[in-house]
Enzyme design. Structure first.
Site, PDB file in Angstrom:
ATOM      1  N   SER A 164       0.780  -1.333  -0.547  1.00 44.34           N
ATOM      2  CA  SER A 164       0.330  -0.014   0.180  1.00 44.34           C
ATOM      3  C   SER A 164       1.033   1.138   0.051  1.00 44.34           C
ATOM      4  CB  SER A 164      -1.141  -0.161   1.327  1.00 44.34           C
ATOM      5  OG  SER A 164      -0.180  -0.033   2.521  1.00 44.34           O
ATOM      6  N   HIS A 192      -5.104  -3.295  -3.033  1.00 43.94           N
ATOM      7  CA  HIS A 192      -5.285  -2.391  -4.081  1.00 43.94           C
ATOM      8  C   HIS A 192      -4.697  -2.851  -5.765  1.00 43.94           C
ATOM      9  CE1 HIS A 192      -4.184   0.865  -1.440  1.00 43.94           C
ATOM     10  NE2 HIS A 192      -3.730   0.366  -0.425  1.00 43.94           N
ATOM     11  N   LYS A 223     -12.160   0.670  -2.021  1.00 43.52           N
ATOM     12  CA  LYS A 223     -10.595   1.218  -2.885  1.00 43.52           C
ATOM     13  C   LYS A 223     -11.253   1.614  -4.368  1.00 43.52           C
ATOM     14  CE  LYS A 223      -7.315   0.956   1.160  1.00 43.52           C
ATOM     15  NZ  LYS A 223      -6.745   0.462   1.341  1.00 43.52           N
TER      16      LYS A 223
HETATM   17  C1  LIG Z   1      -6.478  -0.074   2.986  1.00 44.62           C
HETATM   18  C2  LIG Z   1      -6.368  -1.070   3.402  1.00 44.62           C
HETATM   19  C3  LIG Z   1      -6.982  -2.402   4.217  1.00 44.62           C
HETATM   20  C4  LIG Z   1      -8.634  -2.220   5.511  1.00 44.62           C
HETATM   21  O1  LIG Z   1      -9.041  -1.831   4.599  1.00 44.62           O
HETATM   22  P1  LIG Z   1     -10.544  -1.004   4.792  1.00 44.62           P
HETATM   23  O2  LIG Z   1     -11.373  -1.393   3.373  1.00 44.62           O
HETATM   24  O3  LIG Z   1      -9.848   0.230   4.566  1.00 44.62           O
HETATM   25  O4  LIG Z   1     -10.034  -1.508   6.144  1.00 44.62           O
HETATM   26  C5  LIG Z   1      -6.137  -3.867   4.215  1.00 44.62           C
HETATM   27  N1  LIG Z   1      -5.098  -4.393   3.157  1.00 44.62           N
HETATM   28  C6  LIG Z   1      -4.304  -3.119   2.543  1.00 44.62           C
HETATM   29  C7  LIG Z   1      -3.590  -4.035   2.219  1.00 44.62           C
HETATM   30  C8  LIG Z   1      -4.974  -1.789   2.979  1.00 44.62           C
HETATM   31  O5  LIG Z   1      -4.470  -1.203   1.949  1.00 44.62           O
END
Ligand SMILES: *Cc1c(COP(=O)(O)O)cnc(C)c1O
Length: 387
Positions: A164, A192, A223
């Site tokens: 991330s 991602h 996302k």
């Molecule tokens: C954003 C993210 C999460 C958490 O997801 P949310 O739905 O925002 O709680 C978990 N793992 C990774 C790699 C992320 O980038």
């Protein structure tokens, strides 16, 4: 190091109103611009009208609605697994999955740069956790060689698909080889990669041609899918086990119906020709932005993901750089520990399919100028390593 919240007014987009001012948004995870897409908005409004604003309970009490199971079947078909299970967020998914499936007597091998929710899931599982150096297959193999014969329980290798904060990709094909060799499960958090990578948008494992080899496909809906929540796609027996054991699922009210409705509308787009065009636009935008930075003398990493870390090393420099950019109408949030290791602060720039090429070219030039100035004035005197 003190954090404060900034306030966004109005909808998401390539430009947003931040603390009352219009800025070019270059740090959102809404990679395909779906959070503001009319089809998602319409779907969530319709579901709220038809099924209510809330679910009224957890999945195991009264809150397991038809729309949840329809979305789960849809996700399972998308990832090519027997089943899928929704979670209320990616954070809840990783903590719930790791706690629900692993315990004392098991060993979790976790990449050093894995997301905080995986780290917390490892704690909650109380399994032995072995952290291997980021992306380092040889080190991981050496650790497996030592640990595997000692472990009578389950062994799992867990990794982000796309990391991330760095935007690089896990070496999934090599991890698949190790998983077979050492009798381990492979869990990929594709927060991602989902909807961004692969011919059909099925994520990092599709891109690296090993989709069928992943045992536990975790992904998020908040996302690139522009909605909210998360899922695990896996074999039926794993889903059934988690329904009985994952505390993040059992002890939490399920997603309100508008959320799975908008996620479903997002999957419709991702799997259509519109989705393909958006992914292409995203990749084109990434290349335009990276080329702009390069011609300004800043070297973003090579790659195919929309995340471009611009390392500023030290917290004070990071914040000052972000503020200077904001004064020029460019919003890139500075990232400091514990989100990244000490000395690895950065501006985490992201592009979306919505960005206009002219805006990306122009902002890349401004960013490169400011970064060069900052590095020249601050970093030399601090003698910190920047790459
Ligand atoms: C954003 C993210 C999460 C958490 O997801 P949310 O739905 O925002 O709680 C978990 N793992 C990774 C790699 C992320 O980038």
């Amino acid at each position: 190091m003190l954090r404060t919240l900034r306030t966004v007014d109005g909808p998401q987009g390539d430009r947003i109103l931040l603390d009352g001012r219009e800025v070019l948004l270059l740090c959102s995870n809404d990679y395909l611009g779906l959070a503001g897409h009319p089809a998602l908005i319409e779907a969530s409004v319709r579901a709220a009208r038809d099924f209510g604003a809330g679910s009224g309970g957890s999945r195991l009490i009264s809150g397991s609605m038809r729309i949840h199971s329809i979305l789960e079947e849809r996700i399972a078909a998308f990832k090519g697994t027997e089943g899928a299970l929704l979670f209320n967020s990616g954070y809840a998914a990783n903590t719930g999955i790791l706690q629900g499936l692993f315990g004392p007597g098991d060993v979790v091998f976790s990449d050093a740069l894995n997301h905080a929710s995986i780290i917390d899931g490892c704690y909650l599982s109380r399994a032995r956790t072995v952290v291997y150096p980021h992306g380092d297959i040889d080190s991981l193999e050496a650790l497996l060689e030592v640990e595997r014969p000692r472990c009578r329980g389950r062994v799992v290798i867990v990794t982000d698909g796309i990391f991330s904060m760095d935007g690089d990709m896990a070496p999934l094909r090599e991890l698949v080889r190790l998983k077979h060799r050492y009798g381990a499960l492979l869990m990929v958090d594709d927060a991602h990669g989902t909807a961004v990578l692969g011919e059909r948008g099925r994520g990092t494992a599709e891109y690296l041609e090993c989709l069928e080899e992943v045992d536990l496909h975790m992904g998020t809906l908040g996302k690139a899918l522009g909605s909210f929540g998360a899922y695990l796609a896996a074999d039926r027996v794993i889903i059934d086990l988690l329904v009985n054991r994952a505390r993040a699922l059992i002890f939490s009210t399920s997603l309100p119906p508008s959320v799975p409705a908008s996620a479903m509308a997002a999957l419709d787009i991702v799997e259509s020709s519109e989705g393909k065009d958006l992914r292409q636009q995203l990749m084109d935008n990434r290349d335009i932005f990276a080329a702009g930075l390069r011609s300004g003398g800043v070297d973003p990493p090579e790659g195919v993901t929309p995340i471009l870390p611009l390392v500023t090393a030290e917290p004070g420099i990071t914040i000052r750089t972000a503020e200077r950019l904001l004064s020029r109408g460019i919003f890139i949030q500075g990232i400091r520990p514990p989100s990244v290791p000490e000395g690895r602060c950065r501006l985490r720039a992201t592009v979306s399919a919505l960005h206009r090429p002219e805006d990306l070219k122009q902002s890349a030039g401004i960013i490169a100028d400011i970064l060069r100035e900052v590095r020249a004035t601050c970093l030399n005197t601090l003698a910190v390593k920047v790459y």
